[in-house]
Design an enzyme around this catalytic site. Sequence first.
Site, mmCIF file in Angstrom:
data_model
loop_
_atom_site.group_PDB
_atom_site.id
_atom_site.type_symbol
_atom_site.label_atom_id
_atom_site.label_comp_id
_atom_site.label_asym_id
_atom_site.label_seq_id
_atom_site.Cartn_x
_atom_site.Cartn_y
_atom_site.Cartn_z
ATOM 1 C CB VAL A 86 4.162 -1.935 -4.929
ATOM 2 C CG1 VAL A 86 4.697 -1.071 -3.795
ATOM 3 C CG2 VAL A 86 5.266 -2.246 -5.939
ATOM 4 C CE LYS A 87 -0.528 -6.206 2.258
ATOM 5 N NZ LYS A 87 -0.235 -7.304 3.170
ATOM 6 C CB VAL A 88 0.912 1.440 -1.017
ATOM 7 C CG1 VAL A 88 1.127 2.868 -0.550
ATOM 8 C CG2 VAL A 88 1.829 1.102 -2.187
#
Length: 217
Positions: A86-88
């Site tokens: 998950v890219k945050v």
Amino acid sequence: MKFFIDTANLAQIKEANDLGILDGVTTNPTLMAKEGIKGHDAITNHYKTICEMVDGPVSAEVLGIEFEDIIEEGKKLAAIHKNIVVKVPMIKDGIKAIKWFTDNGIRTNCTLVFSAGQAILAAKAGATFVSPFIGRIDDGSWDGVQLVEQIVNIYNTQGFMTEVLAASIRNPLHIVRCAEAGADVCTCPLSSILGLLKHPLTDLGLAQFLNDAKSMQ
Ligand code: E4P
């Protein structure tokens, strides 16, 4: 150093994967939009397809910027496939969310990192990857690779486990310099990966070998 491809284009992902040197994929909303991916189902299916093509981490970026939204989205993205990371974004709620994902066994890539201080925060929150944006730093006439070097030194000194993922790569020399700087991963456009192959003396030498080979047959 691991090689990720920085695209959502399936043909380019296949071409890099067929070379046998691909370790993962990064995407972002700009790259997804470029491929005309629109709507929840299309987004989910596209990530699923990429994950089935490449045996390695596939970064899928959340679109929300508030803690609850990032968590909800991130949980859904992570459920698509075991390869999803998950890219945050590097914002206050993003750091809080990265810590939550870390505590709940979900891998993260902290994106839009432009300083060593931001990279320290990402590592403290337990991010799996931190993404300094080399090319965009160079665009402002600073040295992006110097930032990679600084983050690598800090992480080594402090014993942080977060992997330094050099992003926003614009050319083959960026890849070489990131390797020298000790980046764990480099995420590159296909053109930069293929650019590593090129040298005029290789072409000249091969032409001569092929020509001389004819006289041996
Ligand atoms: C990947 O993780 C980044 O989103 C990407 O490398 C940004 O690249 P750009 O600066 O070329 O848009």
